[in-house]
Design a protein around this motif. Structure first.
Motif, PDB file in Angstrom:
ATOM      1  N   ALA A  47       6.764   7.565   5.557  1.00 14.19           N
ATOM      2  CA  ALA A  47       5.897   7.894   5.016  1.00 14.19           C
ATOM      3  C   ALA A  47       4.615   8.177   5.648  1.00 14.19           C
ATOM      4  O   ALA A  47       3.934   8.800   5.611  1.00 14.19           O
ATOM      5  CB  ALA A  47       4.877   6.252   4.234  1.00 14.19           C
ATOM      6  N   ILE A  50       0.604   5.707   8.439  1.00 13.57           N
ATOM      7  CA  ILE A  50       0.274   4.244   7.749  1.00 13.57           C
ATOM      8  C   ILE A  50      -0.419   3.555   8.034  1.00 13.57           C
ATOM      9  O   ILE A  50      -0.591   3.050   9.161  1.00 13.57           O
ATOM     10  CB  ILE A  50       1.807   2.928   7.163  1.00 13.57           C
ATOM     11  N   TRP A 195      -3.380  -1.966   7.242  1.00 16.05           N
ATOM     12  CA  TRP A 195      -1.764  -1.997   6.302  1.00 16.05           C
ATOM     13  C   TRP A 195      -2.199  -2.441   4.750  1.00 16.05           C
ATOM     14  O   TRP A 195      -1.579  -2.339   3.437  1.00 16.05           O
ATOM     15  CB  TRP A 195      -0.494  -2.530   6.548  1.00 16.05           C
TER      16      TRP A 195
ATOM     17  N   ASP B  55       2.910  -0.674  -0.939  1.00 14.05           N
ATOM     18  CA  ASP B  55       1.936  -0.400  -1.116  1.00 14.05           C
ATOM     19  C   ASP B  55       1.662   1.305  -0.648  1.00 14.05           C
ATOM     20  O   ASP B  55       0.988   1.899  -1.061  1.00 14.05           O
ATOM     21  CB  ASP B  55       1.278  -0.752  -0.571  1.00 14.05           C
ATOM     22  N   HIS B  56       2.734   1.720   0.605  1.00 10.78           N
ATOM     23  CA  HIS B  56       2.335   2.835   1.051  1.00 10.78           C
ATOM     24  C   HIS B  56       3.742   3.639   0.713  1.00 10.78           C
ATOM     25  O   HIS B  56       3.199   5.082   1.133  1.00 10.78           O
ATOM     26  CB  HIS B  56       1.980   2.699   2.927  1.00 10.78           C
TER      27      HIS B  56
END
Lengths: 263, 273
Positions: A47, A50, A195, B55-56
């Protein structure tokens, strides 16, 4: 002060006798460090950052939390509750020392011993094997040390109140389990608070549990530095004090209410 | 006595002990109920971790959120069942340290049955229910076809997982005959194992994966059977037939762990004095 020093030393010594348990606990903390680290790394690699955590931040976070487990010892502490349950508390109350002061001093001794092996152990392993974020200057290191000491104070404040529960509830297990769940979820131990979704972050940062884990880590990683660092440590101190006062009142009320069963 | 007769006698004794333990816990219904709720909440915190991660990001490796939930649920049910059935074996270290293991050896049932049956933690039903709920929802969402093959594979996955976790519990309890006071070492493999199996195996790397997934064959608890059920390709290149090997692996490791336990019992020398 001398008395407190003696109590701290006694706390240190009594925990230092359980050597096999210390090593076993250390081993478990380290294994979990590898497991948790792998998961956070996989997530971040996929990702990108984060919650503002780079891979080096996340690894520092994981190994610091694994080291903090035994130092703050927020889970499962029931020594005081057992003394209330068994009625031994009656003996404690006749002693010429205040129980809250006694247990707090002992707890700092316990934390000091935990820091030596179970605190430093996982951090050393993680910091040697992985590329982690390290504070850039002495100031940040010193703030971190202060923040960890306050974390122990807050953790003690929470545990002291939970351990007094059997005076009113006649059972400590329920209160302890609720406390365990809250500590896991709200302290930033499960996942960095950054997070979580925004609303959860606001709630979690305001509550005392964040002061036991997330606050020292924010200070270490420089996520709370300068004014926000002072605010973080200030909030920790405020919670530590507030919980201490609450514990004081609970102890006074509890002493009046306490009935020791049996002849 | 033949092996078969011995096993069935042990099973009868275990059932009696468990029955007594369950009846005892049912005497305090409110307390039991609260403990079940707490067990459910504690297990749920692990699932919150999964939710926070997803969620990410949409995928972890090539695993989607529902697929990870499927793994989490399967692993949680298997681990919970095992923990409930023989979790009290964790007390072995304490029994060895205090010398109370002497009295266990005097009983007319096997040591394993005697300890495992002594205190079945009914509260774990709460944790199992939480994992089961996640598993059911994930199974429905992930779009598996409920034909005979998949139902059989699901049953095999869950009970295979239970048996493999039981072997881990048994082996780590047996270590305590040699290393008194080190019962927390077991937690690394039992609770740590459950944590590992809740996530797709490729997330972990190197020696950690080799040790916990293949040496301690936790890969067979959820990951490999799940690949078969979900019909997914495997990034790790593990031979495809191993996806169906859980029952065989479970039987082998359980027998090996039981042999290790017997060795430990023979090594037991009481506390002296």
């Amino acid at each position: 002060m001398l008395l407190d020093a003696h109590l701290i030393l006694a706390g240190f010594r009594s925990y230092a006798t359980y050597r096999a348990a210390t090593i076993a606990g250390l081993f478990t903390n380290i294994v979990f460090g590898f497991l948790r680290g792998a998961i956070l790394l996989a997530a971040i690699r996929q990702a990108g950052d984060i919650g503002g955590y780079s891979t080096t931040d996340a690894l520092a976070y994981v190994w610091l939390t694994q080291g903090l487990i035994a130092v703050i010892a927020i889970w499962n502490w029931n020594e005081l509750a057992l003394r209330i349950e068994s009625g031994d508390i009656a003996t404690d109350l006749t002693r010429p020392i205040d129980p809250q002061r006694y247990w707090l001093a002992r707890d700092f001794g316990r934390a000091a011993y935990a820091l030596c092996i179970r605190g430093i152990g996982p951090v050393a392993v993680g910091f040697v094997l992985f590329d982690v974020t390290v504070p850039p200057d002495v100031w940040q290191w010193m703030s971190f040390v202060v923040s960890v000491a306050l974390a122990v104070w807050i953790s003690f404040g929470l545990r002291f109140i939970v351990n007094l529960a059997p005076i009113w509830l006649r059972d400590w297990r329920g209160a302890l389990i609720v406390s365990n769940v809250l500590a896991t979820l709200m302290s930033g131990f499960l996942m960095p608070i950054a997070w979580f979704p925004h609303w959860a972050r606001v709630v979690m940062h305001a509550l005392p549990w964040a002061g036991t884990t997330q606050a020292p880590i924010d200070v270490f990683l420089g996520k709370a530095s300068g004014p926000s660092g002072i605010a973080t440590i200030g909030l920790q101190a405020a919670w530590g004090f507030a919980l201490f006062v609450c514990g004081r009142f609970a102890l006074i009320a509890g002493t009046r209410k306490l009935v020791v069963h049996g002849g | 006595m033949s092996v078969q007769a011995e096993v069935s006698a042990s099973w009868r004794a275990y059932r009696h002990l468990i029955g007594a333990s369950v009846r005892a816990q049912m005497q305090f219904r409110t307390s039991l109920f609260m403990q079940m709720v707490a067990s459910c909440a504690l297990t749920a915190t692990n699932f919150i971790e999964v939710l926070v991660i997803f969620d990410h990001l949409p995928m972890l490796g090539n695993w989607s959120a529902v697929e990870v939930a499927f793994l989490y649920g399967a692993s949680g049910i298997g681990f919970g069942l095992c923990d409930m059935a023989i979790g009290s074996i964790e007390r072995t270290g304490e029994l060895v340290r205090t010398g109370k293991f002497d009295s266990i050896m005097l009983r007319p049932v096997g040591t394993l049955v005697s300890i495992a049956g002594s205190d079945m933690a009914l509260r774990r039903v709460g944790g199992i229910a939480q994992a089961a709920l996640v598993f059911v929802v994930a199974s429905a969402r992930v779009g598996i076809e409920f034909n005979v093959r998949n139902v059989v594979l699901i049953v095999v996955m869950i009970f295979g997982g239970t048996a493999i976790f039981a072997a881990v519990f048994l082996a780590t309890a047996a270590i305590q005959f040699w290393m008194v006071g080190a019962n927390e070492i077991g937690n690394a493999l039992t609770y740590g194992g459950n944590y590992l199996t809740s996530f797709p195996l490729p997330v972990f790397s190197g020696w950690l994966r080799r040790l916990l997934a293949y040496v301690v064959p936790l890969a067979f608890c959820a990951y490999l059977p799940a690949l078969a059920i979900l019909n997914k390709p495997d990034e790790l290149g593990i031979p495809a037939f191993l996806r169906y090997a859980s029952p065989a692996v479970a039987a082998i490791v359980f027998l090996a762990a039981y042999g290790f336990w017997r060795l430990g019992v023979r090594h037991y020398r009481s506390t002296g004095s």
